[in-house]
Design a protein around this motif. Sequence first.
Motif, PDB file in Angstrom:
ATOM      1  N   ASP A   1      27.563  69.078  40.725  1.00  0.00           N
ATOM      2  CA  ASP A   1      28.606  69.178  40.967  1.00  0.00           C
ATOM      3  C   ASP A   1      29.224  69.824  41.019  1.00  0.00           C
ATOM      4  O   ASP A   1      31.075  69.599  40.320  1.00  0.00           O
ATOM      5  CB  ASP A   1      29.348  67.703  40.965  1.00  0.00           C
ATOM      6  CG  ASP A   1      29.356  67.416  39.720  1.00  0.00           C
ATOM      7  OD1 ASP A   1      28.197  68.290  38.813  1.00  0.00           O
ATOM      8  OD2 ASP A   1      29.490  66.106  39.222  1.00  0.00           O
ATOM      9  N   ASP A   2      29.342  71.238  40.832  1.00  0.00           N
ATOM     10  CA  ASP A   2      29.986  72.118  39.382  1.00  0.00           C
ATOM     11  C   ASP A   2      31.752  72.553  40.664  1.00  0.00           C
ATOM     12  O   ASP A   2      32.896  72.644  39.942  1.00  0.00           O
ATOM     13  CB  ASP A   2      29.102  73.740  39.341  1.00  0.00           C
ATOM     14  CG  ASP A   2      28.594  73.403  38.222  1.00  0.00           C
ATOM     15  OD1 ASP A   2      28.453  72.472  37.341  1.00  0.00           O
ATOM     16  OD2 ASP A   2      27.357  73.753  38.074  1.00  0.00           O
TER      17      ASP A   2
ATOM     18  N   VAL B   1      32.810  64.084  46.093  1.00  0.00           N
ATOM     19  CA  VAL B   1      31.656  62.463  44.901  1.00  0.00           C
ATOM     20  C   VAL B   1      32.345  61.611  44.693  1.00  0.00           C
ATOM     21  O   VAL B   1      31.899  60.718  44.580  1.00  0.00           O
ATOM     22  CB  VAL B   1      31.742  63.709  43.508  1.00  0.00           C
ATOM     23  CG1 VAL B   1      31.426  62.560  42.434  1.00  0.00           C
ATOM     24  CG2 VAL B   1      30.989  64.789  43.933  1.00  0.00           C
TER      25      VAL B   1
ATOM     26  N   TYR C   1      26.867  62.246  45.173  1.00  0.00           N
ATOM     27  CA  TYR C   1      27.492  61.272  44.479  1.00  0.00           C
ATOM     28  C   TYR C   1      26.290  60.805  43.301  1.00  0.00           C
ATOM     29  O   TYR C   1      25.967  60.566  41.741  1.00  0.00           O
ATOM     30  CB  TYR C   1      28.043  59.872  44.355  1.00  0.00           C
ATOM     31  CG  TYR C   1      28.218  58.882  43.611  1.00  0.00           C
ATOM     32  CD1 TYR C   1      28.994  59.153  42.558  1.00  0.00           C
ATOM     33  CD2 TYR C   1      27.714  57.873  43.300  1.00  0.00           C
ATOM     34  CE1 TYR C   1      28.851  58.432  41.184  1.00  0.00           C
ATOM     35  CE2 TYR C   1      27.587  56.410  42.327  1.00  0.00           C
ATOM     36  CZ  TYR C   1      28.238  57.271  41.352  1.00  0.00           C
ATOM     37  OH  TYR C   1      28.545  56.378  40.546  1.00  0.00           O
TER      38      TYR C   1
ATOM     39  N   SER D   1      25.272  63.997  40.969  1.00  0.00           N
ATOM     40  CA  SER D   1      26.628  63.592  40.118  1.00  0.00           C
ATOM     41  C   SER D   1      26.395  63.581  38.862  1.00  0.00           C
ATOM     42  O   SER D   1      26.355  62.952  37.917  1.00  0.00           O
ATOM     43  CB  SER D   1      27.913  63.721  40.668  1.00  0.00           C
ATOM     44  OG  SER D   1      28.167  62.451  41.055  1.00  0.00           O
TER      45      SER D   1
ATOM     46  N   ARG E   1      23.402  64.265  36.924  1.00  0.00           N
ATOM     47  CA  ARG E   1      23.589  65.305  35.617  1.00  0.00           C
ATOM     48  C   ARG E   1      22.971  65.075  34.572  1.00  0.00           C
ATOM     49  O   ARG E   1      23.582  64.852  34.007  1.00  0.00           O
ATOM     50  CB  ARG E   1      25.378  65.926  35.675  1.00  0.00           C
ATOM     51  CG  ARG E   1      25.658  67.406  35.179  1.00  0.00           C
ATOM     52  CD  ARG E   1      27.412  67.568  35.378  1.00  0.00           C
ATOM     53  NE  ARG E   1      27.319  69.112  34.680  1.00  0.00           N
ATOM     54  CZ  ARG E   1      27.225  69.445  35.525  1.00  0.00           C
ATOM     55  NH1 ARG E   1      27.489  69.311  36.887  1.00  0.00           N
ATOM     56  NH2 ARG E   1      27.321  71.103  35.820  1.00  0.00           N
TER      57      ARG E   1
END
Lengths: 106, 257
Positions: B146-147, B155, B240, B243, B246
């Motif tokens: 999710d950068d 997200v 989602y 992320s 992550r």
Amino acid sequence: MPSALINVPKKARRGDVIEIKTLMSHIMETGYRHTASGDVVARDIITSFTCRFNGQEVFRADLFPAIAANPFITFFTTATESGKFEFEWIGDKGFSETAQASITVE
Amino acid sequence: MRIAVCIALLAAMVGAALATEIPPAARRSGYSFMGADTKAMQDEDTANPGMLSVLDGEALWTRKAGSADKACAECHNDARVSMKGVAARYPAFEKMLGKPIDLEGRINLCRTNHQQATPFAYESRELLALSAYVAQQSRGMPIAADDDPELAPFVEKGHALFMQRQGQLNLGCANCHDDNWDRKLAGSPITQGQPTGYPLYRLEWQSLGSLQRRLRACITGIRAQAYDYGSPELVELELYLMSRARGMPVETPAVRP
């Protein structure tokens, strides 16, 4: 696109007990399932697996519908001399696959 | 009045669910919930049936396709170099479409735009094989999906879907995978729902399957109407989940019971 994964030690000492692992790509359709419209899904399984070492049979297995997809067959044998393992899978609908692996025995 | 009550209840529920979000240090891959046998199957490449699909994908990578008569390898060269870390960043924002797409979506876009070939069907052997081959190049690398700041609203949408109760059982993802992951359901661990190893080989499926398949199975399990393959909702949920995971290492092709 059937493919096989074979795990045979590259080297062994004479008399060692070695483990051989084989994994063959296959759906292993049991023949007991039905489609939504009620038709039987035809059986499509591997029926036989054979391993030969330098031409001589060292392991054989018959397979049946209860065996899961992508059969993973492992067995043990004794390393006697350098040579070649030949694996053969035969099944329904003309299925026939082979694979090879070599071992050096010191 | 009724709407107001609903909103109040929803707000209370979301608040409660947020309170139990899994802290980063407590995150666990589905791998850690498995028995020793299944772990051994994943750990050894010649015992991992997911590797059969990776081999298929490797062959497809160099096969020409479509009216452009081009193979993936002609643009992307050696996947072991060019695809390293790529899957860890998906779903990614696609500017042309103005929305995120997952790895399967990217492969199919490449097929239609650059190979001028028909897209693969979701869950087809080819699409699973190619995505497994691409994702395997990221094995061991940390998830970093999710950068892109443009992804933030998506997200958020995925997060809302994750929290939202639905179906006849009136459950949201969070009710199991945030609140009760340390418990069991019918003797099986519930797990945290971390998407670390997709596409993965599920013993129950006897085949490889995508994260979307897993999500649809879960949604059917709570007796809700599953979103269609490729629908924006599923991609947002995937985003989602990525992320949320992550930094966790990619395990593709994972094995799960």
